[in-house]
Scaffold this active site. Structure first.
Site, PDB file in Angstrom:
ATOM      1  N   HIS A 130       0.880  -1.194  -0.020  1.00 14.53           N
ATOM      2  CA  HIS A 130      -0.068  -0.048   0.147  1.00 14.53           C
ATOM      3  C   HIS A 130       0.789   1.389   0.094  1.00 14.53           C
ATOM      4  O   HIS A 130       0.650   2.416  -0.418  1.00 14.53           O
ATOM      5  CB  HIS A 130      -0.988  -0.041   1.080  1.00 14.53           C
ATOM      6  CG  HIS A 130      -2.185  -0.883   0.795  1.00 14.53           C
ATOM      7  ND1 HIS A 130      -2.845  -1.429   1.799  1.00 14.53           N
ATOM      8  CD2 HIS A 130      -2.782  -1.139  -0.418  1.00 14.53           C
ATOM      9  CE1 HIS A 130      -4.063  -2.047   1.297  1.00 14.53           C
ATOM     10  NE2 HIS A 130      -3.856  -2.032   0.247  1.00 14.53           N
ATOM     11  N   CYS A 141      -1.450  -4.221 -18.072  1.00 11.79           N
ATOM     12  CA  CYS A 141      -1.934  -3.248 -16.947  1.00 11.79           C
ATOM     13  C   CYS A 141      -1.397  -3.466 -15.761  1.00 11.79           C
ATOM     14  O   CYS A 141      -1.838  -2.957 -14.556  1.00 11.79           O
ATOM     15  CB  CYS A 141      -3.424  -3.520 -17.051  1.00 11.79           C
ATOM     16  SG  CYS A 141      -4.044  -5.070 -16.083  1.00 11.79           S
TER      17      CYS A 141
END
EC number: 2.7.3.9
Length: 560
Positions: free
Chosen positions: A186, A485
């Site tokens: 994160h 992606c």
């Protein structure tokens, strides 16, 4: 010690005074027991967990965008019914609320650490929820991160929790440096969303003396301590020149000789659309729909899903929007579904498209909502399934999409078998999208969150480039487009190589778009091809990167 080396996960250069964040909450004593009223102690623990969950959600609302999605997922951890049951059981045995929370989280921690994939990446988030809950129970204050400062500072920590970073901005923090974490932690996700340079897996970072001037290169992973004024000035001049060039990089993605390469954005929901448009995304290459489902006691209704999809589709009239169906399952448990049963390795279990075999109604409702949204706009919607391993799975998904009224069905290539037999899959679907993060994880048997194995997660690994080339070739055999992606698409040097490998579109975090656009615009398709061939011929990531750069002279003027 005047320089450290880690893994660059968010490009750019940041300079400022080092602020070392120490996040140490004392471990409750092993013999800590409550006064005898187990029910009162259980209620204390439940209230503390809910207090933490509410605080995280409040921070998420203030952060917005991807930060909100991350914090909402973390709040879900605090409200997990299984965790509450574990705490109640330990309190009933006599543990104090704080000790019960510590032990219950410990059980989950072991499970997550062994799971790998998405859950393995969330160990630091779980530790943060645990520490915040214990602090609430004990009346302790958690060390905070300054959200205002006279000058931007470099935030240094063992690891960073989303609650510490989601409310920051480039005007406050110049860069992130952590000892732990990986490219998909994160810390990395939020840094890229903010456009802040970041280096993770950097041993010795927390030993940097407080107040030390720190220069961070989020591309190379180099962290320099107490650099000279001349060195800082030189880096800043190069960064300013690069920023000017990137600011002038607008329009559609194309090579110097006019070969079109659509440049798209990775998003998690409507809250990320503004950033995608700001940086010139031509569409969406990855819409992660799982954020609609995670942290809920009931599945979102078809109407709620339709509204969320419609908001994104309306933002790109006539453009391409690639939607990934629900990527959940054993390693992203959904509270409203019964558990799939014990799995020794959830990262290799009933997840992604495999979940739809168990709960076909879930896929049917999502596809119906997508079709309804698509019928109201001019955007070109494409729908893809995650975790597809075989042509049979690809064909099953394509059939379901056609029956729902969605003609353009594709698959994620993130399992080596899909790349190895790409032509078989291409015969069944309309397009591919390569997820380089998971593809590397499964190809090298290396957890994408384990800092010690970060080298095996390097997208420049020649073996990974081989798999990308195989997937692109299989797609080309049937005239199918093949995008990327994964985070690799946001590396402007590697972007040129990917085009040379046959990739037809690139999707990334929005702040990465200008650099990729500029790099492609300065090189011909032939130069990209030669760079790709040179990279695949190398025997290590460093040599592959150097070999590719030798064929891409335009990178010098971009200071890349």
């Amino acid at each position: 010690m005047n320089r450290l080396t880690g893994v660059g996960v968010s490009p750019g250069v940041g300079f400022g005074t080092g602020y070392v964040l120490v996040h140490e909450i004392p471990v409750p004593a092993a013999d800590a027991r409550h006064g005898g009223d187990a029910e009162l102690e259980r209620i204390r623990a439940v209230n503390a967990l809910e207090q933490v969950a509410g605080d995280l959600e409040g921070r998420g609302v203030r952060a917005g965008g991807e930060g909100q999605q991350v914090l909402d997922a973390q709040a879900m951890m605090a409200r997990d019914p299984g965790l509450a049951a574990g705490v109640a059981e330990l309190v009933a045995e006599g543990r104090s609320a704080s000790r019960a929370v510590y032990e219950a989280f410990g059980r989950y921690r072991e499970m997550l650490a062994g799971a790998g994939g998405y859950l393995g990446a969330r160990v630091a988030d779980l530790d943060d929820v645990r520490d915040r809950t214990i602090a609430a129970l004990e009346g302790l204050s958690l060390p905070g991160v300054p959200v205002q400062a006279a000058e931007p500072y470099v935030l240094v920590a063992r690891d960073l929790a989303p609650a510490d970073t989601a409310l920051l901005s480039p005007g406050v923090v110049a860069a992130f440096v952590t000892e732990e974490g990986g490219p998909t932690s994160h810390t990395a996700i939020i840094a890229r969303a903010l456009g802040v340079p970041a280096v993770v897996a950097c041993p010795g970072a927390t030993a940097i003396p407080a107040g030390t001037p720190v220069l961070v290169d989020g591309t190379s992973g180099l962290v320099r301590l107490s650099p000279s004024g001349e060195e800082v000035d030189a880096v800043r001049r190069a960064a300013a020149a690069r920023a000017a060039v990137l600011a002038a990089s607008t329009g559609v993605g194309t090579t110097a000789d006019g070969h079109a390469v659509p440049l798209l954005a990775n998003i998690g929901g409507p809250g990320d659309v503004d950033a995608a448009l700001e940086y010139g995304a031509e569409g969406v290459g990855l819409y992660r729909t799982e954020f609609l489902f995670l942290g809920r006691k009931e599945a979102p209704s078809a109407e709620e899903q339709e509204a969320a999809y419609l908001e994104v589709l309306k933002a790109f009239p006539g453009g391409q929007v690639v939607v990934r169906t629900l990527d959940a399952g054993a390693d992203k448990p959904l509270a409203f579904l019964p558990p799939a049963g014990e799995e020794p390795n959830p990262a290799l279990g009933e997840r992604g498209s495999r979940l739809f075999r168990i709960h076909p109604e879930l896929m049917a409702e999502q596809l119906t909502a997508l079709a309804r949204a698509a019928s109201q706009v001019s955007a070109r919607i494409q729908v893809m399934a995650p975790m597809v391993a075989t042509a049979e799975e690809a064909a099953r998904f394509a059939t379901a999409c056609r029956e729902a009224g969605l003609p353009s069905a594709g698959v994620m290539v993130e399992i080596p078998s899909a790349a190895l037999r790409a032509s078989d899959l291409a015969a069944e679907v309309a397009f591919f999208s390569i997820g380089t993060n998971d593809l590397a994880q499964y190809a090298f048997a290396a957890d994408r969150q384990l800092g010690a194995l970060a080298a095996l997660q390097d997208a420049w690994q020649p073996a990974l480039l081989d798999l990308v080339a195989m997937a692109a070739a299989g797609a080309a055999r049937y005239g199918r487009p093949c995008g990327v992606c994964g985070e690799a698409a946001g590396d402007p040097v590697l972007a040129c190589v990917l085009v040379g490998l046959g990739v037809t579109s690139l999707s990334m975090a929005p702040p990465s778009l200008p650099a990729v656009r500029a790099a492609l615009a300065r090189h011909t398709q032939q130069q990209c091809l030669l760079a790709a061939q040179a990279a695949r011929a190398a025997v290590s990531p460093d040599r592959a990167r150097a070999a590719a750069r030798s064929h891409l002279p335009g990178l010098v003027e971009l200071a890349l």
